[in-house]
Design a protein around this motif. Structure first.
Motif, PDB file in Angstrom:
ATOM      1  N   GLN A  27       0.822  -1.209   0.000  1.00  0.00           N
ATOM      2  CA  GLN A  27       0.000   0.000   0.000  1.00  0.00           C
ATOM      3  C   GLN A  27       0.854   1.257   0.000  1.00  0.00           C
ATOM      4  N   THR A  28       1.861   1.263   0.865  1.00  0.00           N
ATOM      5  CA  THR A  28       2.761   2.419   0.930  1.00  0.00           C
ATOM      6  C   THR A  28       3.529   2.583  -0.376  1.00  0.00           C
ATOM      7  N   ASN A  57       2.515   1.798  -3.370  1.00  0.00           N
ATOM      8  CA  ASN A  57       1.611   2.413  -4.358  1.00  0.00           C
ATOM      9  C   ASN A  57       1.514   3.919  -4.153  1.00  0.00           C
ATOM     10  N   GLU A  58       1.484   4.347  -2.899  1.00  0.00           N
ATOM     11  CA  GLU A  58       1.375   5.774  -2.608  1.00  0.00           C
ATOM     12  C   GLU A  58       2.662   6.509  -2.982  1.00  0.00           C
TER      13      GLU A  58
END
Length: 333
Positions: A109-110, A112-113
């Motif tokens: 998730q991180t 992707n950010e």
């Protein structure tokens, strides 16, 4: 070149350290300054950037601006780099590092950010600071103005579609207030002020330019202190994340510059057009990137952090490229 300009990188380094130290020990002061913003544009930073740009705008000769169209190669180079290469190379590097090389250290998730933040930087060509880099490389101020103006017009129409395509988002909302206000503050107002100064003081323009020149550097150094002061806590508390994000950003910045520089040399551009053209293609409109990252992913997101790291990396890296360009000016003679 005077003593101050010769050791500008030293003064910037000291201002970076001063900004981090002041931001860490006096966070309340910088938090207060950070609240002085409108449409995600910090007004104090805007004033300092205006101080940087205004002396350069006084140099713009409108009678010569119209002649810039007779030599379109530099403009074509900037447009190709900014809109056909840079956004896609930034996305590719983000994927390579955060989906392949850095997988053991960053959760999906991180990752992707972080990639999203890098993409937003890549899609936002510089509007303000490029006038500083142009002046430091003895660029043609009239041609630089034309290049920045054309990029700003294209950005209005191209930013959202390219960002949406690379982010995989169908509906991306542009903070139009940020975009319009930034162009107004960093291009239109100082340009108008410079034109008025040039008209009113036309008989003393050389003396005016000499007296204004130090203010550009003062504005740059004060801006560096503020930017690093704003992010002091993140720099100190998240050093690993800062380093991981900085690595692909450094590769992107140096890579784009040298690709553009090589093409400019092959195109046989004059140095005063080649140097700023490559600087425009390399640097980023970080105010817009930060604003979009915050609006799409949140203030404390990895995307916002990535755009902030872009701000931190840009000044020292661009200064090193300015030094390289000045040392290799003879390549274009």
């Amino acid at each position: 070149m005077g003593l101050f300009e010769r050791y500008l990188s030293v003064w910037v380094g000291l201002c970076i350290l001063a900004g981090v130290a002041l931001g860490y020990f006096f966070p309340g002061l910088f938090q207060q300054i950070a609240t002085l913003e409108y449409a995600h544009v910090n007004l104090v930073v805007a004033v300092l950037i205006w101080v940087m740009i205004y002396p350069m705008m006084v140099q713009v000769d409108f009678t010569a601006v119209k002649d810039s169209g007779k030599n379109p190669q530099g403009l074509i180079l900037t447009l190709v780099i900014n809109w056909l290469i840079k956004p896609f190379s930034m996305a590719a590097l983000g994927y390579l590092f955060f989906k392949v090389l850095f997988v053991p250290w960053v959760d999906p998730q991180t990752a992707n950010e972080y990639i999203a933040g890098m993409i937003l930087l890549g899609v936002a060509p510089c509007t303000a600071m490029v006038f500083v880099w142009s002046q430091l490389t003895k660029g043609n101020p009239n041609y630089t103005l034309v290049q920045v103006s054309v990029n700003d017009v294209i950005m209005i129409f191209a930013f959202a579609p390219i960002a949406a395509f690379l982010l995989g988002i169908n509906d991306i909302e542009i903070p139009w207030q940020t975009l319009v206000l930034s162009v107004l503050l960093y291009v239109v107002l100082p340009l108008v002020a410079g034109a008025i100064t040039r008209k009113v003081m036309r008989n003393r323009i050389d003396g005016i330019l000499a007296s204004l020149k130090p203010w550009s550097m003062i504005g740059l150094l004060a801006t560096v202190v503020l930017l690093f002061g704003f992010q002091a806590e993140k720099i100190i508390n998240q050093p690993t994340a800062i380093v991981l994000i900085a690595i692909p950003l450094l590769l992107q910045t140096y890579g784009i510059f040298f690709v553009a520089y090589f093409i400019a040399k092959r195109m046989r551009l004059s140095y005063d057009i080649a140097a700023p053209a490559c600087m425009i293609g390399t640097s980023n409109f970080f105010e817009l990137a930060v604003a979009v990252a915050i609006s799409l992913f949140g203030l404390n997101s990895g995307a916002a952090l990535a755009t902030v790291v872009g701000v931190l990396v840009e000044v020292p890296v661009m200064l090193s490229l300015v030094a390289f360009a000045n040392r290799t000016q003879h390549w274009f003679d």
